[in-house]
Design a protein around this motif. Sequence first.
Motif: not given
Length: 563
Positions: A159, A203, A205
């Motif tokens: 995250r 990142v 997600s």
Amino acid sequence: MQRVCRFGLLIVIVGFAVEGSRALGQSRRDAESRDGMVVAVSPDAAAVGAEILEQGGTAVDSAIATAFALAVTHPSAGNLGGGGFMLVHPGDGSPPLMIDYREKAPLAAHREMFVDNNDTHTHPYVGVPGTVRGMKLAHELYGSLAWSSLVTPAVTLARDGFEIHAGLAAELNRELGRSTNDEFRRVYGKPDGTDWAAGDRLVLSDLAATLQRIAEDGPNGFYAGETADLIAAEMKTGGGLISTEDLLRYRARVRQPIRCRFRGYEVLCPPPPSSGGITLTQMLGIAANFDLRRSGRWSVKTNHVMIEAMRRAYANRAMYLGDPDFVEIPKHLASADFAKYMASTIDLDRATPSRLLGPPLTEPDESLETTHFSVIDRHGMAVSNTYTLEASYGSGIVVRGAGFLLNNEMGDFNRRPGVTDTKGSIGTAANEVRPRKRMLSSMTPTIVLKNGQPYLITGSPGGRTIINTVFCVTLNVLEFGMTAREAVDAPRTDHEWFPNRVRFMGADDPEYAALVEQLRKLGHDIQDTDRQGDANTILISDGSFIGAADYQFGAAVAPNSKP
């Protein structure tokens, strides 16, 4: 490049990989602790595992957290969409066991499905993933901390992102350049469209959301509900075979490890469907019939015997091994008497032609991009875990909306039934495709016991070279008395029966020129290789845990120093 990270009482020693060099990220600093240790290829994942030990978690707790973190930080092999083997020595007097979470063929699979399809980066090559079920089974048996606390660190890494090193940047740029999967390019591409560089932040997600479901709901957060629906939709879109029923039916298995004795030590290693345990046992059993210590590690006799042991064990591997739930494995293969017989067939004055040991068989390659990590806690519980996606980045297929890569393990089955030739095809029945069958593996997580307690924890990636890497490291320690660092750093040898050649990491090194010349005079075809395995190892000596990360490709040693 090397860096030392400190947080609290934890020290992480890191060597980053730089692609294309034998001396990759040479960090030869070992770590020592009496309170627990994690040795893994990813610094961030090793740090997660060590933090779990600091919190009072067991070695299995640490291994689970490390495995989930590797799914974020080491995407070429760390995974949710693959499978592997976890060997556990509990350290409390109860017997060791192996958790088999190898992938399975889907219900719709059939023995001739790959006869006319050699493109392993397509949806039909994806096996039913086992990693999440395997980690949960391990937790049920040996976990002490809450399940969610073991998965949450990986959620945070995905995250919030993590800083990538030069090796991962180069790897991602290479894969993005050749990927045809739109979702892979979306998930792993740099947002501004430029190339990744060391220090950039990755990142993930969608992966974070998938991991969060697993943290909250356990295996049901993967094998049922939203994630399962996303997997099934991905399979339908790409012509794959995995259904929601396949996912619901998947279970990991507890198996008894293969055990053998060598020079007073007890060696624990995986049973089929891993070929590693039986094959390693045969090689050690053959070596036990020779006084190799007196000959010396780099004598021509020692290396000739090692090569001939590899040749014979790999011939048996090709002919007999498969999923024991579907085929009967000959019981004599792991016996000391059979090893003694094989040793008697070695001619010390010349190489044995491989064709004399059986039909000219080869097997489909298992990728170099497996990963291995070793863990021990302050109470002596030891874990040796190897898992994989198969090829580097598996199938290269990212599940739309779920953010994780799928394996291409179905390629480890014998793809052309009944067709065995010198070009690399193998068609023996033991490893043919069958619905719900586990494909043969080379993964060899290993724990060596001294007086009943863990002494050496090791393993490696490297496809069919895995077993030979473990053989070399184990023999280096048990026969030649090397330290963990010496055993891991020493050049490795690989012979797989067919092709009939020896790969030796020191073949072009002047230090080993005389040895290479003598081996060639015996009839061995010696070839140089820059890469063989990633033997992240822990040696236990006088109550201390000594971690040796494999400097070749970058790895981390994370000792727990909290009393």
